[in-house]
Design a protein around this motif. Structure first.
Motif, short mmCIF file in Angstrom:
data_model
loop_
_atom_site.label_atom_id
_atom_site.label_comp_id
_atom_site.label_asym_id
_atom_site.label_seq_id
_atom_site.Cartn_x
_atom_site.Cartn_y
_atom_site.Cartn_z
N CYS A 1 36.08 -0.02 4.85
CA CYS A 1 35.23 -0.86 5.76
C CYS A 1 36.13 -1.53 6.90
N LEU B 1 26.14 8.93 10.57
CA LEU B 1 26.52 7.84 11.42
C LEU B 1 27.68 8.12 12.39
N GLY C 1 30.39 8.45 9.12
CA GLY C 1 31.39 7.59 10.18
C GLY C 1 32.70 8.31 10.10
N TYR D 1 34.07 8.02 3.82
CA TYR D 1 33.00 7.17 4.32
C TYR D 1 33.81 5.92 5.06
N GLN E 1 24.82 0.49 3.83
CA GLN E 1 25.97 -0.41 3.76
C GLN E 1 26.21 -1.18 2.64
N PRO F 1 24.90 6.66 2.69
CA PRO F 1 25.16 5.88 4.10
C PRO F 1 24.37 4.67 4.33
N PHE G 1 32.57 2.77 7.31
CA PHE G 1 31.70 1.73 7.74
C PHE G 1 32.28 0.52 8.22
N LYS H 1 35.38 5.09 0.22
CA LYS H 1 34.75 4.25 1.05
C LYS H 1 35.67 3.24 1.75
#
Length: 557
Positions: A155, A240, A219, A182, A46, A44, A184, A153
């Motif tokens: 974003c 998060l 997240g 994940y 960035q 976790p 973010f 992941k």
């Protein structure tokens, strides 16, 4: 003569049976095992980039035609599918064809990682965004029954929409053991924040994950009341999560109680939803209704408020934890540290860390459980005597409370502390009485016996400490102690060549090392090593030149 020459030739590596050569290839591909330290490839943070998958199978397939044929006919070599660049999509297609030989499609399980970028970081033809993510899902979803590990992941909210669509419709994943999701997002606008946190979560994999043991949600939230697979876990990471998407305590309680073999628990700005008397569904139980996790070995807590952290930890019984990681900056965590050191003696404590009776504060009320706790209310939260590794990345607390914590962990073998982010300096902590460093002569005349803190310590990793303090601490621990440390120590110090000249004592310690004498006059060396505590996450080397186009070399000699 001719017979001996032939024997020597036949003893070469090319004469090895195919079965033995295959075994060598398989063992070699496992040498750099990505899951040695954790079942989760993403962190976790960035800017963190996961390590590249091992590349040995590609290398051996380029040595000669015979080795290539053996490698291509060994399906287990081609089961790791990592997607970070556009070239990895074609590579994965070839890997899938190699590990799905006729009659073996249900035998070889897949480990998958997908690492996408936000729209503003998207470079067409290079990295991965929503169109590439759609292509990847179309390639791997038909094999969902063979997924063993899945790390994703994203974003960007557009990529999130793609993931929701495929994971909610892909069907069961009966072989999946590790799930890491994940999300973010640099929210930037209120609209982005709203879409990321208020859209209802979806059911994934048709709620059919019978082998799931490792879950990491960064997240990302799930429909907590409709995710029955959140049980029988071995490793759990929650990170998060704003309070509105955290799990209500009732489901947090159920998830942990139904995971009696849980080994690691990581809470990074996450945990159960805050209690409120206004909503009966969010009420927390009394402090004496502890969740027993006797198999838990590792606990990590990061960026949690002190009161909240105390409330969560007080409701756990984790007596066998042997590794504790703390990253708790910016607020006073003295009550939490005192809670850990005093819980065995004082029983339950309130949310400030002070001793109290077993009744919770007025905003907490009893809650029924299918498996009520049988732990006595005065049981310790964790047994500090069992702690072997303590990592303190950041901790704001009084030096006296930290000293008490270390005194209670006398069996500690590994200690890692960043003193630039910890209340109290190295000397203040380890000499226990700042400003008073008895000389050898005074020790002999007064009969004073200095007992070193952490006598079983084997590895000390420090950052944010000047060389003078390190030398003073080593001097106190070794030369002035009638009872020197029981084992030889290794000190790993934050330093690199670009800092040379800024701290003469530290430079000398790195160059010359440190030697001490035991009470019997025996010379003992303290091993000194260094690491760069200021360096950012290293960029992963680009292995595409070696692995991306190997399938154009079918006729390579």
């Amino acid at each position: 003569m001719h017979h001996h020459a032939f024997s020597r030739r036949s003893a070469g590596i090319h004469s090895l049976p195919v079965e033995l050569l295959t075994r060598i290839f398989v063992l070699g591909s496992q040498f750099e095992y990505l899951y040695e330290d954790s079942p989760f490839l993403l962190k976790p943070v960035q800017d963190y980039s996961p390590a590249e998958a091992p590349n040995l199978q590609v290398i051996v397939s380029h040595v000669c035609r015979h080795w290539r044929q053996v490698a291509l006919r060994t399906p287990s070599l081609w089961t790791t599918l990592h997607f970070r660049k556009i070239s990895h999509i074609q590579r994965a297609t070839m890997y899938l064809s190699r590990c799905s030989l006729s009659g073996t499609s249900n035998t070889y399980l897949l480990d998958i990682l997908i690492d996408t970028v936000a729209e503003e970081d998207y470079l067409p033809g290079i990295n991965l965004y929503k169109n590439e993510l759609r292509t990847i899902f179309q390639a791997i979803v038909p094999h969902v029954r063979r997924w063993r590990a899945f790390h994703l992941k994203i974003c960007d909210d557009d990529c999130k929409a793609q993931a929701r669509q495929y994971l909610s419709a892909c069907g069961p994943a009966p072989s999946l053991e590790t799930l890491q999701l994940y999300h973010f997002t640099d929210y930037r606008t209120a609209q982005r924040l709203y879409l990321a946190t208020y859209r209802p979560p979806v059911i994934v994999f048709s709620n059919t994950l019978p082998r799931l043991k490792n879950v990491s949600l960064i997240g990302v939230n799930l429909p907590w009341d409709k995710s029955p697979f959140l049980q029988d876990l071995h490793h759990l990471e929650l990170a998060l999560h704003l309070d509105n998407i955290r799990t209500p305590y009732a489901y947090w309680d159920r998830m942990l109680r139904l995971s009696p073999e849980l080994r690691t628990l990581c809470l990074h700005y996450s945990g159960p939803k805050e209690a409120t008397a206004a909503d009966p569904a969010l009420i927390w139980p009394n402090l004496d209704d502890k969740i027993q996790l006797r198999s838990l070995q590792e606990l990590s807590v990061t960026d949690l408020d002190p009161d909240y952290l105390c409330q969560v930890i007080q409701r756990l019984h984790i007596p066998n934890v042997n590794k504790l990681t703390l990253d708790l900056p910016d607020q006073n965590f003295t009550p939490f540290v005192e809670l850990l050191t005093n819980s065995a003696a004082t029983g339950s404590t309130d949310n400030t860390g002070r001793a109290s009776n077993t009744q919770a504060s007025s905003r907490f009320h009893p809650m029924e459980h299918s498996s009520p706790s049988t732990t006595p209310p005065d049981s310790p939260i964790l047994s500090l005597r069992n702690l072997e590794t303590l990592i303190v990345r950041a901790l704001e607390c009084s030096p006296s409370s930290l000293i008490s914590l270390l005194r209670a962990t006398q069996a500690l073998r590994v200690l890692q502390v960043d003193f630039s982010r910890v209340g109290g300096g190295l000397c203040q902590i380890f000499n226990q009485d700042p400003g008073i460093t008895p000389s050898a002569a005074s020790l002999a005349s007064t009969g004073f016996v200095h007992h070193p803190l952490l006598p079983l310590l084997k590895i000390m990793k420090v950052a944010g400490t000047p060389g003078k303090d390190i030398l003073n601490t080593l001097h106190t621990r070794h030369r002035l102690s009638r009872e020197p440390p029981a084992v030889s120590e290794k000190w790993i110090i934050g330093w690199d060549e670009k800092r040379r000249g800024t701290d003469a004592e530290l430079d000398a310690l790195v160059d010359k090392g440190y030697w001490s004498f035991t009470g019997q006059g025996r010379k003992v060396r303290v091993i000194i090593e260094t690491y760069d505590d200021e360096e950012e996450v290293e960029e992963v080397p680009d292995n595409d030149a070696e692995s991306g186009d190997d399938d154009e070399l079918e006729d390579e000699p």
